[in-house]
Scaffold this motif. Structure first.
Motif, PDB file in Angstrom:
ATOM      1  N   SER A  89       0.843  -1.206   0.000  1.00 42.80           N
ATOM      2  CA  SER A  89       0.000   0.000   0.000  1.00 42.80           C
ATOM      3  C   SER A  89       0.870   1.246   0.000  1.00 42.80           C
ATOM      4  O   SER A  89       1.022   1.919   1.017  1.00 42.80           O
TER       5      SER A  89
ATOM      6  N   SER B  74      -5.306   8.598   5.110  1.00 43.37           N
ATOM      7  CA  SER B  74      -4.096   7.887   5.538  1.00 43.37           C
ATOM      8  C   SER B  74      -3.280   8.735   6.516  1.00 43.37           C
ATOM      9  O   SER B  74      -2.639   8.200   7.420  1.00 43.37           O
TER      10      SER B  74
ATOM     11  N   SER C 196      -7.011   4.772  -1.618  1.00 48.87           N
ATOM     12  CA  SER C 196      -6.202   4.886  -0.401  1.00 48.87           C
ATOM     13  C   SER C 196      -7.044   4.733   0.859  1.00 48.87           C
ATOM     14  O   SER C 196      -6.516   4.410   1.925  1.00 48.87           O
TER      15      SER C 196
ATOM     16  N   ASN D 164      -7.308  -1.156   5.845  1.00 48.89           N
ATOM     17  CA  ASN D 164      -6.575  -2.414   6.014  1.00 48.89           C
ATOM     18  C   ASN D 164      -5.395  -2.233   6.956  1.00 48.89           C
ATOM     19  O   ASN D 164      -5.207  -3.007   7.900  1.00 48.89           O
ATOM     20  N   PHE D 165      -4.627  -1.183   6.717  1.00 46.11           N
ATOM     21  CA  PHE D 165      -3.448  -0.944   7.559  1.00 46.11           C
ATOM     22  C   PHE D 165      -3.871  -0.729   9.015  1.00 46.11           C
ATOM     23  O   PHE D 165      -3.307  -1.330   9.937  1.00 46.11           O
TER      24      PHE D 165
ATOM     25  N   LEU E 181       0.413   7.959   5.688  1.00 44.21           N
ATOM     26  CA  LEU E 181       0.430   7.849   7.154  1.00 44.21           C
ATOM     27  C   LEU E 181       1.776   8.274   7.719  1.00 44.21           C
ATOM     28  O   LEU E 181       1.851   8.816   8.829  1.00 44.21           O
TER      29      LEU E 181
ATOM     30  N   ALA F  14      -1.109   4.700   1.082  1.00 40.68           N
ATOM     31  CA  ALA F  14      -1.462   4.851   2.492  1.00 40.68           C
ATOM     32  C   ALA F  14      -0.218   4.873   3.375  1.00 40.68           C
ATOM     33  O   ALA F  14      -0.147   5.628   4.346  1.00 40.68           O
TER      34      ALA F  14
ATOM     35  N   GLU G  45      -6.754   1.045   1.515  1.00 43.59           N
ATOM     36  CA  GLU G  45      -5.413   0.779   2.043  1.00 43.59           C
ATOM     37  C   GLU G  45      -5.341   1.197   3.514  1.00 43.59           C
ATOM     38  O   GLU G  45      -4.761   0.501   4.351  1.00 43.59           O
ATOM     39  N   SER G  46      -5.941   2.345   3.805  1.00 41.27           N
ATOM     40  CA  SER G  46      -5.882   2.881   5.173  1.00 41.27           C
ATOM     41  C   SER G  46      -6.663   2.012   6.146  1.00 41.27           C
ATOM     42  O   SER G  46      -6.208   1.743   7.264  1.00 41.27           O
TER      43      SER G  46
END
Lengths: 341, 358
Positions: free
Chosen positions: A59, B144, B182, B188-189, A66, A62, B185-186
């Motif tokens: 990813s 994110s 995204s 999931n993370f 982050l 992200a 993705e966010s």
């Protein structure tokens, strides 16, 4: 003094940061694997824990976003993209977010994030595993871009980038990893103090580059020396924001400027350096037109013989220098697609 | 209860949820403060709308009128050390944790006294002291980043009485943003790493002009939280009590270090995507729906509940409105008089380091 390769010097930069700065962490794909980033991060997860050396899902967007967010909240993350091609998926957090937050919020928010993008080419990997996109990112105000060429800079620019409060794109190149050097103990370095540097003094021509191009320039200068020609080699180190003083002083002295770049020509770094220098050096100092060397205007091929032609080497640089010295450089035609192989 | 069908059902039906709120067991003082905040958000934005119409404001403004209960309800359970990130439609998210309306007006006018020193306008708001890290208009751009705020809070590992009491990241985004990669993705993370972050999806059924039925296979955005094993709640976003209650439930889990939360708050914006117009001629469905949604007014329903329980009279509410209007007008007058930034600021704010030098 300790012996390092470029790769192990990078690792020493990470070690220094993680050992001395609690706010630093590393995050990205492959950090717990020996495959992705080679010697440059070996066993850091074992030494500093998997909470500070974080392997991630697939990813890019992200993960980079982050990290920019953590960089706004008192941490200094380093995001690792083992191939710069995949980093394109993270363009929004880099270009729209990290680069812009300081300015658009009135200088009150600074994402202290370092994004490490690795150029990893050759070996018939082809168009999506070979790109050097530094010029793209160096176009963006607010995003600093650094390209270490030497073993010392592999370590010290990583430290300087990470300790900088601004977002920094740190670009290293796998073709630099086998260089060796002896370095003193590592210490904190400020990016304020990093300027272009003269790696080799000379009086007849100025060779300018960044990253792997600098290594080729050094090799070419050595070959030129054998032939009795004295070339000055300047390593840019930081390509955004650009500082021209070192290049300008050198060109005033030598009267000849050759800029080599490991990427494409159009809107690229080599053209930028030539433009900046010609704006600053009086025309009567130039003994011949400035020249740039870059890749053919095509994606990287996979076929071996094509790849061999695609990447120029130090011998090609020597040849081009001789052309310049002998007045054999002709004015270019009108098309940017005209290429010299 | 809405999960089996993956649809919002009556939460998306403007004929439902028109009655006064259920405030049993709630602290009336707190509710009155929230009523005032929601009124402030609405009147500030009505002022902005009027000033756009008068030609006093040039910068694009995305108004949140009709959605005020979300910012107020979530903010009830946020700390100043939390890290909230907003969107293009974040006047309410900025005001709710206590940032000044004058700072908002001055910012929209591009004045040096604005909350972003006049460098951001309506879409780039800063309120760092209050825990509002910033807002930006790239759709899903901050989702994110809020996960990163949560990761930082996880690393801070704040403790209270020997237990995790983590700060949290908060990301406000809309149903349209849920269509961006995204966000997934966010989610999931955040789920895999148990990041303390609250995803607040303001599902107002529209992305710009286009209704969710034309953009997604189902209108329940929380189905994406389910897919990533993220705790979720789906509530009426025009009910400040329900929003606050669901926020607390999700934050209790996140602060304990047990994983992120996804709060889907169903609402409707009364004005167009951008600017003061109602845009009833734009897009499908909106023309017929808006008048019904105005009957699900988050402010009116809270007042009616407070009135029914004897905590507030019509007269009190009129006084509150007058008081807020005075505050708004004073803030506007001051912002109008304030100076513009020095032109040097164009370059000095690009880097943290002076002059962009090394």
């Amino acid at each position: 003094m300790t012996q390092y390769t470029y790769g192990t010097a990078l690792r020493e930069g990470f070690r220094h940061l993680l050992a001395n700065h609690k706010d630093v962490f590393a995050i990205g794909q492959g950090l717990w694997s020996p495959w992705y980033v080679g010697s440059s991060m070996k066993d850091l997860d074992k030494e500093f824990g998997k909470d500070r050396v974080i392997d991630t899902p697939v990813s890019e967007a992200a993960t980079t976003g982050l990290a920019a967010g953590s960089g706004l909240c008192n941490y200094r993350p380093i995001v690792i993209h083992p191939r710069m091609d995949f980093m394109v998926l993270a363009a929004d957090p880099m270009v729209n977010q990290a680069a812009k937050w300081s300015h658009m919020l009135g200088g009150q928010a600074h994402p202290a994030v370092t994004i490490r993008g690795i150029i990893n080419r050759g070996g018939q990997q082809g168009a999506q595993h070979s790109q050097a996109l530094h010029s793209w990112y160096a176009h963006i105000p607010g995003l600093k871009v650094v390209m270490p060429a030497t073993v010392a800079d592999a370590r010290d620019l990583l430290i300087a980038s990470t300790l900088c409060d601004d977002p920094v794109l740190f670009i290293d190149d796998r073709w630099l990893y086998d260089q060796t050097d002896e370095l003193p103990d590592s210490k904190d370095v400020s990016l304020h103090d990093i300027k272009p540097q003269v790696l080799r003094e000379g009086s007849e021509i100025t060779l300018v580059g960044a990253g792997h191009a600098t290594l080729l320039n050094l090799k070419a200068a050595e070959m030129l020396k054998q032939g009795g020609l004295d070339a000055e080699v300047i390593d840019l180190r930081v390509i955004n924001p650009l500082e021209y003083d070192t290049v300008v002083e050198s060109v005033k002295k030598t009267g000849r400027l050759l800029v080599t770049d490991g990427s494409w020509e159009t809107c690229g770094l080599a053209g930028e350096i030539i433009a900046g220098a010609t704006e600053r050096v009086p025309l009567n100092h130039f003994k011949c037109n400035p020249v740039r060397m870059s890749l053919p205007h095509a994606p990287a091929p996979t076929s071996g013989p094509l790849e061999e032609v695609y990447y120029y080497n130090e011998e090609d640089i020597v040849q081009r220098v001789h052309d310049m010295m002998n007045g054999r450089v002709k004015a270019k035609g009108p098309s940017s697609f005209e290429m010299t192989l | 209860m809405f999960t089996e069908t993956l649809e919002l059902g009556k939460l998306a039906d403007p004929a439902e949820f028109r009655e006064k709120l259920n405030i049993a067991g709630e602290d009336p003082t707190l509710l009155k403060e929230e009523l005032r905040m929601m009124t402030l958000i609405r009147k500030a934005e009505e002022k902005i709308g009027d000033m756009i119409n008068e030609g006093q404001i040039q910068c694009p403004c995305h108004l949140t009128i009709g959605q005020e209960a979300i910012a107020a309800g979530v903010a009830r359970h946020l700390r100043k050390t939390d890290r909230a990130f907003g969107t293009h439609r974040s006047h309410g998210h900025y005001l709710a944790p206590g940032n000044s309306v004058h700072g908002l007006f001055a910012e929209i006018l591009g004045k040096a006294t604005g909350c972003s020193k006049g460098m951001g306008g309506s879409m780039h708001l800063y309120g760092g002291e209050s825990g509002f890290v910033g807002s930006v208009p790239i759709v899903a751009g901050t989702v994110s980043m809020a996960v990163g705020g949560g990761l930082a809070a996880k690393m801070d590992n704040k403790q209270e009485n020997g237990k995790n009491s983590w700060d949290v990241g908060v990301t406000y985004f809309g149903d349209g943003a849920a269509e961006e990669g995204s966000v997934h993705e966010s989610l999931n993370f955040a789920s895999v790493f148990k990041i303390p972050v609250l995803f607040v999806c303001e599902n107002n059924l529209f992305s710009s002009h286009l209704h969710i039925n034309y953009r997604q296979s189902n209108d329940l955005v929380s189905r994406f939280a389910m897919a990533h094993n993220v705790n979720y709640r789906v509530v009426d976003g025009n009910d400040v009590v329900a929003v606050a209650k669901a926020t607390k439930e999700l934050l209790d889990v996140a602060r304990a270090g047990e994983g992120p939360g996804f709060l889907e708050v169903v609402t409707y914006r009364w004005r167009g995507h951008v600017g003061p117009r109602e845009d009833i001629d734009v897009g499908l469905k909106r023309g017929e729906e808006l008048q019904h949604w105005k009957l699900r007014d988050p402010i009116k329903r809270l007042f009616e509940a407070l009135e029914a329980e004897g905590h507030m009279s019509e007269k009190d509410f009129a006084a509150l409105n007058e008081d807020v209007a005075t505050e708004v007008n004073k803030a506007w007058e001051q912002a109008e008089k304030d100076p513009y930034p020095e032109t040097s600021q164009l370059l000095t704010a690009v880097y943290a380091t002076p002059k962009g030098g090394h």
